[in-house]
Design a protein around this motif. Structure first.
Motif, PDB file in Angstrom:
ATOM      1  N   VAL A  93      72.855 125.977  25.714  1.00  0.00           N
ATOM      2  CA  VAL A  93      72.497 127.036  24.773  1.00  0.00           C
ATOM      3  C   VAL A  93      70.985 127.138  24.710  1.00  0.00           C
ATOM      4  N   LEU A  94      70.467 128.323  25.049  1.00  0.00           N
ATOM      5  CA  LEU A  94      69.028 128.555  25.077  1.00  0.00           C
ATOM      6  C   LEU A  94      68.698 129.724  24.150  1.00  0.00           C
ATOM      7  N   ARG A  95      67.583 129.609  23.436  1.00  0.00           N
ATOM      8  CA  ARG A  95      67.231 130.643  22.450  1.00  0.00           C
ATOM      9  C   ARG A  95      66.204 131.636  23.015  1.00  0.00           C
ATOM     10  N   LEU A  96      66.326 132.882  22.574  1.00  0.00           N
ATOM     11  CA  LEU A  96      65.384 133.943  22.917  1.00  0.00           C
ATOM     12  C   LEU A  96      64.824 134.524  21.631  1.00  0.00           C
ATOM     13  N   ALA A  97      63.504 134.584  21.513  1.00  0.00           N
ATOM     14  CA  ALA A  97      62.845 135.128  20.330  1.00  0.00           C
ATOM     15  C   ALA A  97      62.234 136.493  20.627  1.00  0.00           C
ATOM     16  N   HIS A  98      62.294 137.400  19.650  1.00  0.00           N
ATOM     17  CA  HIS A  98      61.510 138.637  19.717  1.00  0.00           C
ATOM     18  C   HIS A  98      61.272 139.138  18.300  1.00  0.00           C
ATOM     19  N   ASN A  99      60.344 140.088  18.152  1.00  0.00           N
ATOM     20  CA  ASN A  99      59.959 140.534  16.807  1.00  0.00           C
ATOM     21  C   ASN A  99      60.482 141.923  16.451  1.00  0.00           C
ATOM     22  N   ALA A 100      61.293 142.523  17.315  1.00  0.00           N
ATOM     23  CA  ALA A 100      61.706 143.917  17.107  1.00  0.00           C
ATOM     24  C   ALA A 100      62.897 144.021  16.152  1.00  0.00           C
ATOM     25  N   ALA A 101      62.998 145.193  15.535  1.00  0.00           N
ATOM     26  CA  ALA A 101      64.116 145.476  14.630  1.00  0.00           C
ATOM     27  C   ALA A 101      65.361 145.873  15.437  1.00  0.00           C
ATOM     28  N   PRO A 102      66.540 145.726  14.863  1.00  0.00           N
ATOM     29  CA  PRO A 102      67.762 146.181  15.536  1.00  0.00           C
ATOM     30  C   PRO A 102      67.656 147.658  15.903  1.00  0.00           C
ATOM     31  N   GLY A 103      68.161 147.999  17.083  1.00  0.00           N
ATOM     32  CA  GLY A 103      68.101 149.384  17.545  1.00  0.00           C
ATOM     33  C   GLY A 103      66.891 149.691  18.397  1.00  0.00           C
ATOM     34  N   ASN A 104      65.879 148.846  18.327  1.00  0.00           N
ATOM     35  CA  ASN A 104      64.720 149.010  19.199  1.00  0.00           C
ATOM     36  C   ASN A 104      65.128 148.655  20.636  1.00  0.00           C
ATOM     37  N   PRO A 105      64.595 149.368  21.658  1.00  0.00           N
ATOM     38  CA  PRO A 105      64.959 149.033  23.038  1.00  0.00           C
ATOM     39  C   PRO A 105      64.716 147.568  23.417  1.00  0.00           C
TER      40      PRO A 105
ATOM     41  N   THR B  75      53.745 129.488  21.728  1.00  0.00           N
ATOM     42  CA  THR B  75      53.463 128.062  21.520  1.00  0.00           C
ATOM     43  C   THR B  75      54.701 127.228  21.799  1.00  0.00           C
ATOM     44  N   ASN B  76      55.836 127.650  21.262  1.00  0.00           N
ATOM     45  CA  ASN B  76      57.067 126.876  21.411  1.00  0.00           C
ATOM     46  C   ASN B  76      57.569 126.872  22.850  1.00  0.00           C
ATOM     47  N   MET B  77      57.385 127.960  23.579  1.00  0.00           N
ATOM     48  CA  MET B  77      57.776 127.962  24.993  1.00  0.00           C
ATOM     49  C   MET B  77      56.931 126.981  25.794  1.00  0.00           C
ATOM     50  N   ARG B  78      55.647 126.945  25.500  1.00  0.00           N
ATOM     51  CA  ARG B  78      54.765 126.033  26.239  1.00  0.00           C
ATOM     52  C   ARG B  78      55.031 124.573  25.881  1.00  0.00           C
ATOM     53  N   LEU B  79      55.599 124.345  24.680  1.00  0.00           N
ATOM     54  CA  LEU B  79      55.992 122.988  24.286  1.00  0.00           C
ATOM     55  C   LEU B  79      57.381 122.620  24.817  1.00  0.00           C
ATOM     56  N   GLY B  80      58.105 123.630  25.301  1.00  0.00           N
ATOM     57  CA  GLY B  80      59.453 123.379  25.806  1.00  0.00           C
ATOM     58  C   GLY B  80      60.518 123.339  24.730  1.00  0.00           C
ATOM     59  N   THR B  81      60.224 123.902  23.528  1.00  0.00           N
ATOM     60  CA  THR B  81      61.218 123.916  22.448  1.00  0.00           C
ATOM     61  C   THR B  81      61.868 125.286  22.261  1.00  0.00           C
ATOM     62  N   LEU B  82      61.451 126.268  23.045  1.00  0.00           N
ATOM     63  CA  LEU B  82      62.051 127.607  23.049  1.00  0.00           C
ATOM     64  C   LEU B  82      62.137 128.060  24.497  1.00  0.00           C
TER      65      LEU B  82
ATOM     66  N   LEU C 146      59.503 136.513  28.943  1.00  0.00           N
ATOM     67  CA  LEU C 146      58.940 135.234  29.383  1.00  0.00           C
ATOM     68  C   LEU C 146      59.946 134.103  29.217  1.00  0.00           C
ATOM     69  N   ALA C 147      59.804 133.105  30.082  1.00  0.00           N
ATOM     70  CA  ALA C 147      60.568 131.869  29.952  1.00  0.00           C
ATOM     71  C   ALA C 147      59.601 130.698  29.886  1.00  0.00           C
ATOM     72  N   SER C 148      60.028 129.650  29.208  1.00  0.00           N
ATOM     73  CA  SER C 148      59.285 128.396  29.238  1.00  0.00           C
ATOM     74  C   SER C 148      59.385 127.810  30.638  1.00  0.00           C
ATOM     75  N   ARG C 149      58.251 127.556  31.264  1.00  0.00           N
ATOM     76  CA  ARG C 149      58.280 126.957  32.596  1.00  0.00           C
ATOM     77  C   ARG C 149      58.947 125.580  32.548  1.00  0.00           C
ATOM     78  N   MET C 150      58.701 124.820  31.464  1.00  0.00           N
ATOM     79  CA  MET C 150      59.286 123.485  31.338  1.00  0.00           C
ATOM     80  C   MET C 150      60.803 123.551  31.382  1.00  0.00           C
ATOM     81  N   ILE C 151      61.379 124.564  30.716  1.00  0.00           N
ATOM     82  CA  ILE C 151      62.839 124.689  30.678  1.00  0.00           C
ATOM     83  C   ILE C 151      63.358 125.349  31.944  1.00  0.00           C
ATOM     84  N   PHE C 152      62.696 126.431  32.368  1.00  0.00           N
ATOM     85  CA  PHE C 152      63.166 127.182  33.537  1.00  0.00           C
ATOM     86  C   PHE C 152      63.239 126.292  34.777  1.00  0.00           C
ATOM     87  N   ASP C 153      62.260 125.421  34.946  1.00  0.00           N
ATOM     88  CA  ASP C 153      62.219 124.572  36.145  1.00  0.00           C
ATOM     89  C   ASP C 153      63.297 123.504  36.149  1.00  0.00           C
TER      90      ASP C 153
END
Length: 330
Positions: free
Chosen positions: A29-41, A79-86, A241-248
């Protein structure tokens, strides 16, 4: 007979159990973050990406999407992607430029006349260079999604010429090139997170902001803005974007599945973005917002200093982007 049969039955059940339960145990299970409202592309494409990843990995990976900054704003996500927590973020070009400054170059003023021109540049050598630079900073660009060509809205007056922006407090993303553009136009640029923007406009902390129509509408900014001026002053990408730490750590097959899902969801995103730009003016006018078009020439002339500054900083990349943009226009 019964006693002899029971151990055999138990052994058969135990042997079968790992086969039946393996998919559940193996699912990541991997999480994806974004700041957009529902219905936004951006929001819709993130959900599409999650659906496609699960499908293309045969359930090995499940993506949980946290929209409206549920998993943190864009800066926190980076920040969290670079730490490998997202694992993933449908981020913004401006915020990403805080980590990879060269991303800002895509937002040079009046560089693109329409969305397909911008897409050609991002899908070519300039995009490849940005992907390389991002990887050096611990980020993997899965795809360049779209965040539209941006326009100015405000509560002071219609913006028909650069002089109309004098002294107007305009919220910008935390993006140096957008700040440079609005300084050159005589406004008072005020960087702040997108998640704080509605209240800032409602309370008069800032007079206006700049965004594509889809962001203005989906986040209900038109409810607290009187005027939208179709300046088309800059373009913004949504780098997925993906965390390189996780993607690899993913298998080659799963890496390919994630990349393929990102590209497919990207087509969905770009189509929705282009449609939103075409449809939303009438919707917002019906809600009472006053629109006006502008002659871009005087605005473009006022922002030439932005090109000079960024060309001095990143001469090769700016030259490449301008060359690719000119080719796309032709």
């Amino acid at each position: 007979m019964k006693k002899a049969f029971l151990p055999l039955l138990a052994g058969a059940v135990l042997a079968a159990a790992p086969v039946a339960l393996a998919p559940a145990w193996a699912q990541q299970v991997l999480r994806l973050a974004h700041n957009a409202a529902p219905g936004n592309p951006k929001s819709d494409a993130s959900l599409k990406f999650a659906e496609l990843v699960q499908q293309k990995t045969n359930g090995r990976i499940k993506v949980e999407v946290g929209g409206s900054a549920q998993y943190g704003d864009d800066t926190e996500a980076l920040t969290n992607m670079r730490l490998g927590t997202l694992a993933f973020s449908a981020n913004s070009q401006g915020t990403t430029s805080g980590i990879v400054p060269q991303f800002a170059v895509l937002g040079l003023p009046f560089l693109f006349q329409d969305l397909p021109q911008a897409w050609k540049v991002m899908d070519g050598p300039a995009g490849d260079k940005l992907k390389e630079l991002a990887r050096q900073k611990g980020l993997v660009v899965l795809a360049f999604w779209d965040n539209g060509i941006r326009h100015v809205s405000n509560n002071v007056r219609p913006i028909t010429r650069p002089e109309d922006l004098a002294g107007v407090k305009v919220r910008t993303p935390p993006d140096p090139i957008t700040v440079d553009i609005f300084k050159a136009l005589g406004a008072n640029p005020t960087p702040m997170p997108f998640s704080e923007l509605y209240i800032a406009l409602q309370q008069g902390v800032v007079d206006g902001q700049e965004n594509p129509l889809m962001n203005i509408y989906s986040s209900k900014l038109h409810e607290v803005q009187k005027y939208v001026s179709l300046t088309g002053h800059k373009y913004e990408a949504t780098p997925l974007l993906a965390s390189r730490m996780i993607f690899d750590t993913l298998s080659k097959d799963d890496q390919k599945a994630v990349m393929d899902a990102a590209a497919e969801a990207g087509v969905f995103n770009r189509t929705a973005s282009q449609k939103a730009d075409a449809d939303l003016r009438g919707t917002m006018e019906a809600a009472g917002v006053k629109f006006n078009t502008v002659d871009p020439a005087p605005f473009a002339a006022k922002t030439q200093s932005v090109y000079a500054k960024w060309e001095a900083e990143y001469p090769d990349l700016v030259k490449l982007v301008r060359k690719e943009a000119a080719a796309a226009r032709n």
